[in-house]
Design a protein around this motif. Structure first.
Motif, PDB file in Angstrom:
ATOM      1  N   THR A 218       0.806  -1.219   0.000  1.00  0.00           N
ATOM      2  CA  THR A 218       0.000   0.000   0.000  1.00  0.00           C
ATOM      3  C   THR A 218       0.845   1.277   0.000  1.00  0.00           C
ATOM      4  OG1 THR A 218      -0.122   0.060   2.409  1.00  0.00           O
ATOM      5  CG2 THR A 218      -1.847  -1.170   1.260  1.00  0.00           C
ATOM      6  N   ASP A 219       2.183   1.123   0.007  1.00  0.00           N
ATOM      7  CA  ASP A 219       3.024   2.329   0.095  1.00  0.00           C
ATOM      8  C   ASP A 219       3.680   2.695  -1.237  1.00  0.00           C
ATOM      9  OD1 ASP A 219       4.985   0.420  -0.266  1.00  0.00           O
ATOM     10  OD2 ASP A 219       6.277   1.140   1.357  1.00  0.00           O
ATOM     11  N   ASP A 220       3.357   1.955  -2.301  1.00  0.00           N
ATOM     12  CA  ASP A 220       4.016   2.206  -3.588  1.00  0.00           C
ATOM     13  C   ASP A 220       3.608   3.579  -4.132  1.00  0.00           C
ATOM     14  OD1 ASP A 220       3.650  -0.720  -3.045  1.00  0.00           O
ATOM     15  OD2 ASP A 220       4.955  -0.882  -4.772  1.00  0.00           O
ATOM     16  N   PRO A 221       4.501   4.211  -4.897  1.00  0.00           N
ATOM     17  CA  PRO A 221       4.199   5.549  -5.424  1.00  0.00           C
ATOM     18  C   PRO A 221       2.888   5.560  -6.212  1.00  0.00           C
ATOM     19  CG  PRO A 221       6.470   4.941  -5.912  1.00  0.00           C
ATOM     20  CD  PRO A 221       5.833   3.735  -5.302  1.00  0.00           C
ATOM     21  N   ARG A 222       2.030   6.494  -5.872  1.00  0.00           N
ATOM     22  CA  ARG A 222       0.687   6.542  -6.453  1.00  0.00           C
ATOM     23  C   ARG A 222       0.587   7.522  -7.622  1.00  0.00           C
ATOM     24  NH1 ARG A 222      -3.673   6.306  -1.496  1.00  0.00           N
ATOM     25  NH2 ARG A 222      -2.952   4.326  -0.626  1.00  0.00           N
ATOM     26  N   VAL A 223      -0.343   7.232  -8.510  1.00  0.00           N
ATOM     27  CA  VAL A 223      -0.740   8.187  -9.542  1.00  0.00           C
ATOM     28  C   VAL A 223      -2.241   8.381  -9.428  1.00  0.00           C
ATOM     29  CG1 VAL A 223       1.149   7.884 -11.177  1.00  0.00           C
ATOM     30  CG2 VAL A 223      -0.726   6.242 -11.183  1.00  0.00           C
ATOM     31  N   GLU A 224      -2.706   9.580  -9.706  1.00  0.00           N
ATOM     32  CA  GLU A 224      -4.128   9.899  -9.486  1.00  0.00           C
ATOM     33  C   GLU A 224      -4.993   9.205 -10.540  1.00  0.00           C
ATOM     34  OE1 GLU A 224      -4.769  14.120  -9.281  1.00  0.00           O
ATOM     35  OE2 GLU A 224      -6.490  13.883  -7.938  1.00  0.00           O
ATOM     36  N   ASN A 225      -6.134   8.673 -10.128  1.00  0.00           N
ATOM     37  CA  ASN A 225      -7.008   7.994 -11.083  1.00  0.00           C
ATOM     38  C   ASN A 225      -8.194   8.872 -11.471  1.00  0.00           C
ATOM     39  OD1 ASN A 225      -9.127   7.555  -9.097  1.00  0.00           O
ATOM     40  ND2 ASN A 225      -7.779   5.979  -8.207  1.00  0.00           N
ATOM     41  N   ILE A 226      -8.934   8.390 -12.466  1.00  0.00           N
ATOM     42  CA  ILE A 226      -9.980   9.218 -13.077  1.00  0.00           C
ATOM     43  C   ILE A 226     -11.115   9.529 -12.092  1.00  0.00           C
ATOM     44  CG2 ILE A 226     -11.114   7.194 -14.123  1.00  0.00           C
ATOM     45  CD1 ILE A 226     -10.900  10.726 -15.661  1.00  0.00           C
ATOM     46  N   ILE A 227     -11.417   8.585 -11.185  1.00  0.00           N
ATOM     47  CA  ILE A 227     -12.477   8.876 -10.207  1.00  0.00           C
ATOM     48  C   ILE A 227     -12.014   9.980  -9.259  1.00  0.00           C
ATOM     49  CG2 ILE A 227     -13.598   7.922  -8.127  1.00  0.00           C
ATOM     50  CD1 ILE A 227     -14.520   5.612  -9.723  1.00  0.00           C
ATOM     51  N   GLU A 228     -10.758   9.896  -8.806  1.00  0.00           N
ATOM     52  CA  GLU A 228     -10.233  10.950  -7.928  1.00  0.00           C
ATOM     53  C   GLU A 228     -10.219  12.300  -8.654  1.00  0.00           C
ATOM     54  OE1 GLU A 228      -7.317   7.817  -5.557  1.00  0.00           O
ATOM     55  OE2 GLU A 228      -6.530   9.015  -7.200  1.00  0.00           O
ATOM     56  N   LEU A 229      -9.781  12.294  -9.914  1.00  0.00           N
ATOM     57  CA  LEU A 229      -9.729  13.550 -10.686  1.00  0.00           C
ATOM     58  C   LEU A 229     -11.126  14.118 -10.915  1.00  0.00           C
ATOM     59  CD1 LEU A 229      -7.011  12.630 -13.312  1.00  0.00           C
ATOM     60  CD2 LEU A 229      -6.945  14.655 -11.830  1.00  0.00           C
ATOM     61  N   ALA A 230     -12.067  13.245 -11.294  1.00  0.00           N
ATOM     62  CA  ALA A 230     -13.423  13.712 -11.586  1.00  0.00           C
ATOM     63  C   ALA A 230     -14.067  14.317 -10.339  1.00  0.00           C
ATOM     64  CB  ALA A 230     -14.267  12.555 -12.121  1.00  0.00           C
ATOM     65  N   LYS A 231     -13.780  13.680  -9.178  1.00  0.00           N
ATOM     66  CA  LYS A 231     -14.356  14.184  -7.926  1.00  0.00           C
ATOM     67  C   LYS A 231     -13.648  15.462  -7.478  1.00  0.00           C
ATOM     68  CE  LYS A 231     -15.274  11.111  -4.646  1.00  0.00           C
ATOM     69  NZ  LYS A 231     -16.727  11.024  -4.451  1.00  0.00           N
ATOM     70  N   ARG A 232     -12.311  15.424  -7.505  1.00  0.00           N
ATOM     71  CA  ARG A 232     -11.541  16.534  -6.940  1.00  0.00           C
ATOM     72  C   ARG A 232     -11.673  17.808  -7.779  1.00  0.00           C
ATOM     73  NH1 ARG A 232      -6.120  18.591  -7.434  1.00  0.00           N
ATOM     74  NH2 ARG A 232      -5.377  16.980  -8.853  1.00  0.00           N
ATOM     75  N   THR A 233     -11.567  17.654  -9.101  1.00  0.00           N
ATOM     76  CA  THR A 233     -11.502  18.856  -9.934  1.00  0.00           C
ATOM     77  C   THR A 233     -12.872  19.317 -10.424  1.00  0.00           C
ATOM     78  OG1 THR A 233     -11.240  17.731 -12.067  1.00  0.00           O
ATOM     79  CG2 THR A 233      -9.247  18.059 -10.745  1.00  0.00           C
ATOM     80  N   ARG A 234     -13.838  18.378 -10.511  1.00  0.00           N
ATOM     81  CA  ARG A 234     -15.108  18.758 -11.145  1.00  0.00           C
ATOM     82  C   ARG A 234     -16.329  18.403 -10.306  1.00  0.00           C
ATOM     83  NH1 ARG A 234     -13.885  19.021 -16.875  1.00  0.00           N
ATOM     84  NH2 ARG A 234     -16.032  18.549 -17.385  1.00  0.00           N
ATOM     85  N   ARG A 235     -16.125  17.772  -9.192  1.00  0.00           N
ATOM     86  CA  ARG A 235     -17.225  17.327  -8.327  1.00  0.00           C
ATOM     87  C   ARG A 235     -18.283  16.547  -9.126  1.00  0.00           C
ATOM     88  NH1 ARG A 235     -19.472  21.992  -5.262  1.00  0.00           N
ATOM     89  NH2 ARG A 235     -18.802  23.225  -7.035  1.00  0.00           N
ATOM     90  N   MET A 236     -17.794  15.694 -10.025  1.00  0.00           N
ATOM     91  CA  MET A 236     -18.688  14.837 -10.800  1.00  0.00           C
ATOM     92  C   MET A 236     -19.151  13.661  -9.940  1.00  0.00           C
ATOM     93  SD  MET A 236     -16.513  14.725 -14.355  1.00  0.00           S
ATOM     94  CE  MET A 236     -17.585  13.557 -15.191  1.00  0.00           C
ATOM     95  N   ALA A 237     -20.272  13.061 -10.339  1.00  0.00           N
ATOM     96  CA  ALA A 237     -20.688  11.801  -9.719  1.00  0.00           C
ATOM     97  C   ALA A 237     -19.883  10.672 -10.353  1.00  0.00           C
ATOM     98  CB  ALA A 237     -22.173  11.578  -9.949  1.00  0.00           C
ATOM     99  N   THR A 238     -19.619   9.621  -9.574  1.00  0.00           N
ATOM    100  CA  THR A 238     -18.832   8.506 -10.103  1.00  0.00           C
ATOM    101  C   THR A 238     -19.454   7.186  -9.676  1.00  0.00           C
ATOM    102  OG1 THR A 238     -17.385   8.520  -8.153  1.00  0.00           O
ATOM    103  CG2 THR A 238     -16.658   9.816 -10.047  1.00  0.00           C
TER     104      THR A 238
END
Ligand SMILES: [Zn+2]
Length: 646
Positions: free
Chosen positions: A244-264
């Motif tokens: 669970t500690d490996d370097p992360r990249v942001e996914n589309i659900i996180e982006l859609a929620k964070r930047t646009r407050r879209m439903a997912t």
């Protein structure tokens, strides 16, 4: 492929971007030089000649969305470095990633050094050159890595529905069309919903570690735009054991929620925590960490508004026969967070129409497949799960819930058991589930007719070894390979379709498909295509533990031909292949899903279609529309590497 941007050369060090044989030769001979150029992507054998190997994550040639969040990590292997100096576009990394804390570690005693920056972003589109200098015992080693940062133009889509049929290669699509629609005198009597999309392209499937992918790193490529490794999702693999500690990249659900407050939303016929859905919201090196994935689904920033599928055991405590993380009752926690909860089709239908947050868990494990669930309703197979919804129903309910969000929605719908039935070489159950999948696409197409700002994408994550050899007509006592009709003898199949729901009346018919497999464990073949219950091809060898031999039950006639294995004896099913897979798309942005695309390009197509821009306050790109099936900033040709590369 050579690097387009030469790295800055600090001090007396020589930095070279040599690759392949030239570089390997250099590694073998340069020990007398004061500076040695080491390399990434060098085969293991050559790497042994390099005393020190430098790795950067994200990897060389990664594409990064401007303003997206990711972890940046440098690993030096082979020796414990005295110093690791990192420059990014010529600036010290601490300055470049201002505000981020560099954490320095030595994970492998005496043999490694790591530097990790969590949650960094890059704003400016264009090439980013990362140079790493590791100093070991007074000698310096250097390597450079180049990423491309992309910023999107304005998107035209408000909603995106991504359909993934797990394991659906081209032959599975063809078999589905033949069985579902029929073919007469060489012309199809109808086309599938997925056939009637405006664009159709071909997707490459490999991860960065290996030629053949699994569902985790493949879905991860679609969800993040970064390649990953077998069993990994939303991460680059690091050198520590913790998954669970490996370097992360942001996914589309996180982006859609964070930047646009879209439903997912995520919908699957597999465990909803299985690799394909999990890659769209969670980050782990090990896809088997399904309890961890279930608890991730409840966290802010990762929490989909709709979750429907199987796998309730990962959400429930031991007292309810579950195996949840920390023995939590996540179902109760979701309910407390405002979710309507359903465990059966009846309960799903009873959820209030006003419910916009839904948790539907209809099986403790994978949901039953269509053939058992809707055709035979075999009690031996279904057990107590006699009231499961189907994929079209779940898709429709998910769309109803998500479409209430004024900011639009992202929904991923997976036919999880096409793969799970192709592994045991049960093409009939796989094709039936793929017809169910196509009917779910039909539900989305009808929504799209009323909501033309909806992009629908249909694809698979990898293929299987299934191939249609011809047709199969047992006659005059002939069975198995003897009854296969090739070329002119491959007369058209005789399925009938009185029900009009896309399914044949019966999978048993005079002439059916003859399906062969390019890889398989040892198994018996007497031409049987329909078994009363799902049945694997092989059983464990009682003589040699951990190895597999043909199961006589596969050939009920007792006249099966024994097919020798084409994979190691430790493999008990047919396995994924490296084949390309199809992608079909309809709606605004569908032109991005055309021609030959890398699997990571699906992410870019989704982001470009929605015009997601983390740098804008409202998450919408202020730039012009991108045309011509290219991604990135139209004003910056360097940010449009896709398709243009040879
Ligand atoms: Zn699989």
């Amino acid at each position: 492929m050579s690097q387009s941007v030469p790295a800055p050369t600090p001090g007396s060090l020589s930095s070279r971007s040599t690759r392949g044989f030239a570089r390997r030769a250099l590694l073998g001979t340069a020990v007398t030089a004061s500076a040695i150029v080491t390399t990434h992507g060098v085969p293991e054998a050559s790497a042994q000649t390099a005393p020190v190997v430098i790795k950067a994550l994200p990897i060389d040639r990664a594409n990064v969305l401007a303003g997206s969040r990711f972890d940046f990590r440098v690993e030096v292997a082979g020796a414990q470095p005295d110093r690791i100096e990192i420059t990014v576009n010529g600036q010290d990394a601490d300055t470049f990633f201002k505000g981020a804390n560099a954490v320095r570690t030595n994970e492998i005693a005496g043999k490694s050094g790591e530097v990790t920056y969590r949650n960094v972003t890059v704003a400016n589109p264009g090439p980013v050159s990362v140079q790493v200098i590791a100093t070991v015992a007074g000698r310096s080693y250097v390597d450079t890595f180049t990423w491309t940062v992309l910023r999107m133009g304005a998107g035209q889509a408000r909603n995106v529905i991504l359909f993934i049929s797990d394991g659906m290669g081209f032959p599975t699509v063809t078999a589905t069309r033949i069985v579902s629609r029929g073919i007469t005198e060489g012309k199809y009597d109808g086309f599938l919903n997925m056939d009637r999309m405006e664009y159709r392209g071909t997707v490459t499937t490999s991860g960065y570690d290996a030629l053949v992918t699994d569902s985790a790193n493949s879905a991860s490529a679609y969800a993040t735009g970064h390649k990953s490794v077998v069993n990994g999702m939303g991460i680059y693999e690091d050198n520590t054991k913790d998954p669970t500690d490996d370097p992360r990249v942001e996914n589309i659900i996180e982006l859609a929620k964070r930047t646009r407050r879209m439903a997912t939303g995520l919908v699957s016929t597999a465990d909803i925590t299985d690799a394909t859905p999990a890659a769209f919201a969670a980050h782990t090196r090990r896809r088997s960490e399904q309890a961890f994935v279930a608890s991730t689904y409840l966290e802010d920033g990762h929490r989909p508004d709709v979750l429907m599928g199987g796998g309730s055991r990962w959400f429930l405590p031991k007292a309810q026969q579950g195996a949840s993380s920390d023995d939590r009752d996540l179902v109760a926690e979701f309910r407390a967070a405002g979710y309507a909860v359903a465990a059966t089709r009846t309960e799903l239908r009873a959820t209030p129409a006003s419910a916009t947050k839904l948790l539907g868990l209809f099986h403790t494990g994978n949901m039953s497949v269509w053939y058992d669930r809707e055709e035979t309703k075999n009690p031996n197979v279904l057990g107590k799960f006699t009231d499961q919804p189907n994929l079209p129903e779940m898709t429709g309910r998910a769309i109803d819930a998500l479409a209430t969000n004024p900011n639009g929605f992202f929904l991923m719908v997976e036919a999880g058991s096409v793969d799970k039935q192709l592994h045991p070489m049960d093409w009939v159950r796989a094709v039936y589930d793929n017809i169910e999948f196509d009917n779910a696409i039909g539900v989305a197409r009808r929504f799209q007719e009323k909501n033309p700002d909806t992009l629908i994408i249909v694809t698979a994550d990898h293929s299987h070894a299934m191939s249609i050899t011809g047709t199969y007509t047992p006659y005059e006592g002939k069975l198995g390979p003897d009854a296969v009709g090739t070329y002119a003898e491959s007369v058209f199949p005789t399925f009938t379709r009185k029900r009009g729901d896309g399914f044949p009346d019966s999978p048993v018919t005079k002439t059916t498909l003859a399906v062969g497999w390019a890889n398989h464990p040892e198994h018996f073949d007497d031409g049987t295509t329909v078994w009363a219950e799902p049945l694997g091809p092989s059983i464990e060898d009682p003589q040699v533990k951990g190895t597999y031999i043909g199961d006589p039950k596969r050939a009920p006639s007792g006249k099966g031909v024994l097919m020798p294995r084409t994979v190691p004896a430790s493999v008990n099913s047919e396995v994924h292949t490296a084949d390309d897979v199809p992608v079909m798309a309809s709606g605004p942005g569908s032109e991005f899903f055309n021609g030959l695309v890398d699997n990571t390009d699906l992410f870019w197509g989704i982001v470009a279609s929605l015009g997601i821009d983390p740098l804008s306050p409202n998450g919408r790109s202020p730039m012009g529309k991108i045309t011509g099936g290219r991604f990135g900033d139209p004003a910056n040709p360097a940010s449009r590497p896709h398709f243009a590369k040879p």
